[in-house]
Design an enzyme around this catalytic site. Structure first.
Site, PDB file in Angstrom:
ATOM      1  N   THR A  14       0.873  -1.172   0.000  1.00 19.38           N
ATOM      2  CA  THR A  14       0.000   0.000   0.000  1.00 19.38           C
ATOM      3  C   THR A  14       0.908   1.220   0.000  1.00 19.38           C
ATOM      4  OG1 THR A  14      -1.820  -1.102   1.151  1.00 19.38           O
ATOM      5  CG2 THR A  14      -1.752   1.295   1.265  1.00 19.38           C
ATOM      6  N   LYS A  72      -7.281   1.677  -3.337  1.00 21.52           N
ATOM      7  CA  LYS A  72      -6.990   1.326  -1.934  1.00 21.52           C
ATOM      8  C   LYS A  72      -7.240   2.526  -1.027  1.00 21.52           C
ATOM      9  CE  LYS A  72      -5.598  -1.020   1.634  1.00 21.52           C
ATOM     10  NZ  LYS A  72      -4.343  -1.762   1.767  1.00 21.52           N
ATOM     11  N   LYS A  77      -0.344   5.765   8.227  1.00 24.93           N
ATOM     12  CA  LYS A  77       0.456   5.867   7.000  1.00 24.93           C
ATOM     13  C   LYS A  77      -0.448   5.909   5.784  1.00 24.93           C
ATOM     14  CE  LYS A  77       1.488   2.628   4.451  1.00 24.93           C
ATOM     15  NZ  LYS A  77       1.816   1.355   3.774  1.00 24.93           N
TER      16      LYS A  77
END
Length: 287
Positions: A96, A171, A239
């Protein structure tokens, strides 16, 4: 097929295992060599001391590391995967990361004669272990067609959503939706307790109605029981949300709830919950 897998974290370790169990010839690389040895002992694969060595002869190279900088290091660094891949090989990145780094790697891969797909995953550690991940993919159709039967080893759902970077953007949508859901669920759990209700009984009923979600089904009881030592860590979520908010600033999207929940997670970090599951949002309401 002969494949390589770079990064044996909580996601990569079982994903690489599914590839080996399906009969593919797998060589792994991990910064912590003890983890690589453990994987080889369990799945009878091979390990290498650098990404460059791991990818020698591989038709498909998979990566699943921490962030943009980690990804650049293992792919384009001095002993990175691009140094060892052969013409026509394909890199499938499950990290990711940002859409920017995905597009960057796609351009470099094309210049070197490699295929590239950005393919972040959703489903958590349990999804990886059970081989039922959802995979959002960006790249070329011809490249995806080659890879699709292989990633089926650990995917419940996989879809090509557009050119390079599209997987990472999708995502981000996933994390936006999760952030709001978990905050709403946290407030629901907190309210039920404050109202003197049997919270477990309440959620046993409402999870089957319009309010139901994966988060509610899988997290309401652990939230009630104050259990957070598992799952997707708050540090990882922050994050991801920071990547998302950066992208929103670039494309003009308005994400007020996401930005607010990101700050709530910052409060959880200050409480010492860096490695708690993301459902620990409820704890800040109970202080």
């Amino acid at each position: 097929m002969k494949v390589a897998f770079i990064g044996l974290g909580v996601m990569g370790y079982p994903m690489a295992g599914h590839l080996a169990s399906a009969g593919h010839e797998v060589t792994v690389y991990n910064r912590t060599t003890v983890k690589a040895k453990q994987w080889c002992d369990q799945y009878k694969g091979q390990s290498a001391t650098t990404p460059e060595q791991a990818v020698k002869g591989a038709d498909i190279v998979f990566s699943c590391v921490g962030n943009d900088n980690d990804l650049r290091q293992v792919i384009t660094g001095e002993e990175g995967a691009f140094k060892g891949m052969h013409s026509g090989a394909i890199l499938v990145d499950h990290t990711t990361a940002s859409a920017e780094v995905a597009r960057e790697l796609a351009i470099q891969a094309a210049d070197l004669g490699f295929g590239f797909l950005d393919a972040p995953v959703s489903g958590g550690q349990a999804g990886a272990e059970n081989g039922v991940l959802s995979i959002m993919i960006g790249g070329e159709q011809a490249t995806y067609d080659i890879v699709a039967p292989v990633i089926d080893c650990y995917a419940k759902s996989a879809k090509l959503l557009g050119p390079a970077g599209s997987g990472q953007l999708a995502k981000m949508v996933n994390q936006i939706c999760i952030a709001g859901l978990v905050q709403g669920l946290s407030e629901g759990v907190h309210f039920a307790k404050q109202a003197g209700l049997d919270a477990a009984a309440v959620f046993d009923v409402i999870q089957h109605g319009a309010a139901g979600s994966w988060q509610m089904v899988n997290r309401h009881q652990t939230m009630i029981d104050d259990q957070f030592d598992f799952g997707f860590a708050v540090d990882w979520m922050r994050k991801d949300l920071n990547i998302t908010l950066d992208e929103a600033r670039n494309n003009g999207a308005q994400l007020p709830v996401t930005a607010l929940v990101d700050q709530f997670y910052a409060e959880v970090q200050k409480m010492g919950g860096n490695r708690w599951d993301t459902s620990s949002l409820v704890k800040r309401l109970e202080q």
